[in-house]
Enzyme design. Structure first.
Site, mmCIF file in Angstrom:
data_model
loop_
_atom_site.group_PDB
_atom_site.id
_atom_site.type_symbol
_atom_site.label_atom_id
_atom_site.label_comp_id
_atom_site.label_asym_id
_atom_site.label_seq_id
_atom_site.Cartn_x
_atom_site.Cartn_y
_atom_site.Cartn_z
ATOM 1 N N GLY A 90 10.886 -2.991 5.776
ATOM 2 C CA GLY A 90 10.157 -4.266 5.689
ATOM 3 C C GLY A 90 9.789 -4.562 4.245
ATOM 4 N N HIS A 91 9.226 -3.549 3.562
ATOM 5 C CA HIS A 91 8.888 -3.739 2.142
ATOM 6 C C HIS A 91 10.158 -4.022 1.338
ATOM 7 C CE1 HIS A 91 5.448 -0.939 3.276
ATOM 8 N NE2 HIS A 91 4.830 -2.000 2.829
ATOM 9 N N LYS B 41 4.813 -9.924 9.564
ATOM 10 C CA LYS B 41 4.177 -9.024 10.548
ATOM 11 C C LYS B 41 2.660 -9.124 10.443
ATOM 12 C CE LYS B 41 3.414 -4.746 10.387
ATOM 13 N NZ LYS B 41 2.181 -4.189 10.814
ATOM 14 N N ASP B 42 2.166 -9.211 9.195
ATOM 15 C CA ASP B 42 0.726 -9.411 8.971
ATOM 16 C C ASP B 42 0.476 -10.909 8.861
ATOM 17 O OD1 ASP B 42 -0.083 -6.579 8.767
ATOM 18 O OD2 ASP B 42 1.260 -6.601 7.051
ATOM 19 N N HIS C 239 8.875 0.994 3.549
ATOM 20 C CA HIS C 239 9.892 1.017 4.605
ATOM 21 C C HIS C 239 10.793 -0.210 4.427
ATOM 22 C CE1 HIS C 239 7.371 -2.028 6.427
ATOM 23 N NE2 HIS C 239 6.352 -1.180 6.478
ATOM 24 N N MET D 98 0.850 -1.195 0.000
ATOM 25 C CA MET D 98 0.000 0.000 0.000
ATOM 26 C C MET D 98 0.891 1.252 0.000
ATOM 27 S SD MET D 98 -3.474 -0.914 2.001
ATOM 28 C CE MET D 98 -2.939 -0.675 3.678
ATOM 29 N N MET E 156 8.589 -2.899 11.869
ATOM 30 C CA MET E 156 8.386 -1.822 10.884
ATOM 31 C C MET E 156 6.958 -1.869 10.355
ATOM 32 S SD MET E 156 11.638 -0.659 9.321
ATOM 33 C CE MET E 156 13.255 -0.859 10.039
ATOM 34 N N SER E 157 6.369 -0.686 10.273
ATOM 35 C CA SER E 157 4.999 -0.564 9.756
ATOM 36 C C SER E 157 4.799 0.868 9.297
ATOM 37 C CB SER E 157 4.002 -0.876 10.887
ATOM 38 O OG SER E 157 2.726 -0.364 10.569
ATOM 39 N N SER E 158 4.029 1.045 8.232
ATOM 40 C CA SER E 158 3.745 2.414 7.774
ATOM 41 C C SER E 158 3.019 3.197 8.856
ATOM 42 C CB SER E 158 2.880 2.368 6.509
ATOM 43 O OG SER E 158 3.541 1.608 5.522
#
Ligand code: PAF
Length: 288
Positions: A36-37, A149-150, A34, A30, A184-186
């Site tokens: 993580g992506h 994480k998800d 970061h 989305m 890490m998360s947006s």
């Protein structure tokens, strides 16, 4: 790097690549990328001939009182990062291209979606399953990458792919953390400095759980209580859930064992954060 916004153009391109014998890997995001992506992008880069990153803030997975409008966006920076990572194609459609007027078809996974985040976010996984199916149909990936994480999302998507015989392999990559442990998360962007400090309670609670398991404490009730105590130390925290579940089926577990998922969702102020841990191994002497 090509940037494509039209689903028709992306799909045509994907079919042409397939006809030419190329394999395609895909990282659905989305945006507001970061580390993580980027870790997913790096894995995906190495696994196929052509790497497609999708950037689309999917309204169908946000509830009416959730943060769709304010969800962080920075398309310029996202494109810059994708270029740096040698992404071949960024597919970034408009909302009206994915959900044109009169859109009325949705995909629902009805088992794994019921639990955990599915309780407080009704319709969330229906929105995720729908958009991911559409993205797969448009991009035609051989393999698609998601973050641990998800965790529940990755299980729902894996199940959906199996149930619907979708010809794509789902790869799940480890959680990437800040130096102090925050996953890490947006959405970390929403945290003010005080909340950023308090957000460490999620990682502390998981670390406490892991330590307990490694010392031979397997009772889900005890582990949950200890985790709650860690979270409650932070004045702006509110527990949504702390769950101890089978890592495959997401069914509740009374005892932690190998493959058990320990997952939590906690509000820090107004920001809802999630994190999890899968117990890979329990101490040998204790498991026998
Ligand atoms: O994990 C995300 O960023 C989203 O849920 C996804 C998989 C891109 C679907 O919108």
């Amino acid at each position: 790097m090509e940037v494509i916004s039209s689903p028709e153009e992306m799909q045509k391109k994907a079919f042409a690549l397939k006809r030419a014998g190329k394999t395609i890997s895909c990282v659905p995001t989305m945006g507001f990328l970061h580390q993580g992506h980027l870790s997913l992008i790096r894995e995906a880069r190495a696994s196929a001939d052509v790497l497609v990153v999708t950037i689309f803030v999917n309204p169908a997975q946000f509830g009416p009182s959730e943060d769709y409008r304010t969800y962080p966006r920075d398309p310029e920076r996202d494109l810059r990062l994708c270029r740096q990572e040698q992404v071949d194609i960024v597919f970034a459609p408009e909302t009206c291209d994915i959900y044109p007027d009169g859109y009325s078809t949705y995909i629902e996974e009805n088992d794994l979606s019921r639990w955990l985040c599915g309780v407080d976010r009704p319709g969330h996984f229906r929105g995720v399953a729908t958009v991911v199916t559409k993205l797969f149909n448009i991009v035609q990936p051989d393999v698609a990458y998601f973050g641990q994480k998800d965790y529940q999302q990755s299980r729902v998507i894996t199940k959906m792919v199996k149930d619907l015989n979708l010809p794509v392999r789902i790869a799940v990559c480890p959680i990437v953390r800040e130096d102090d442990g925050l996953a890490m998360s947006s959405r970390n962007k929403y945290l003010n400095p005080k909340e950023r400090q308090e957000s460490l309670c999620l990682y502390r609670a998981l670390s406490r759980a892991e330590k307990l398991v490694m010392s031979g404490e397997y009772s889900a009730v005890t582990i949950r209580e200890e985790m709650e105590a860690v979270i409650r130390q932070e004045p702006h925290s509110r527990i949504d859930y702390i769950e101890i579940r089978d890592g495959e089926t997401l069914e509740p577990r009374d005892q932690v064992g190998e493959g058990t998922l320990i997952a939590l969702a906690v509000f820090i102020g107004k920001t809802r954060l999630i994190d999890n841990l899968v117990i890979e191994k329990v101490p040998r002497s204790l498991s026998e």
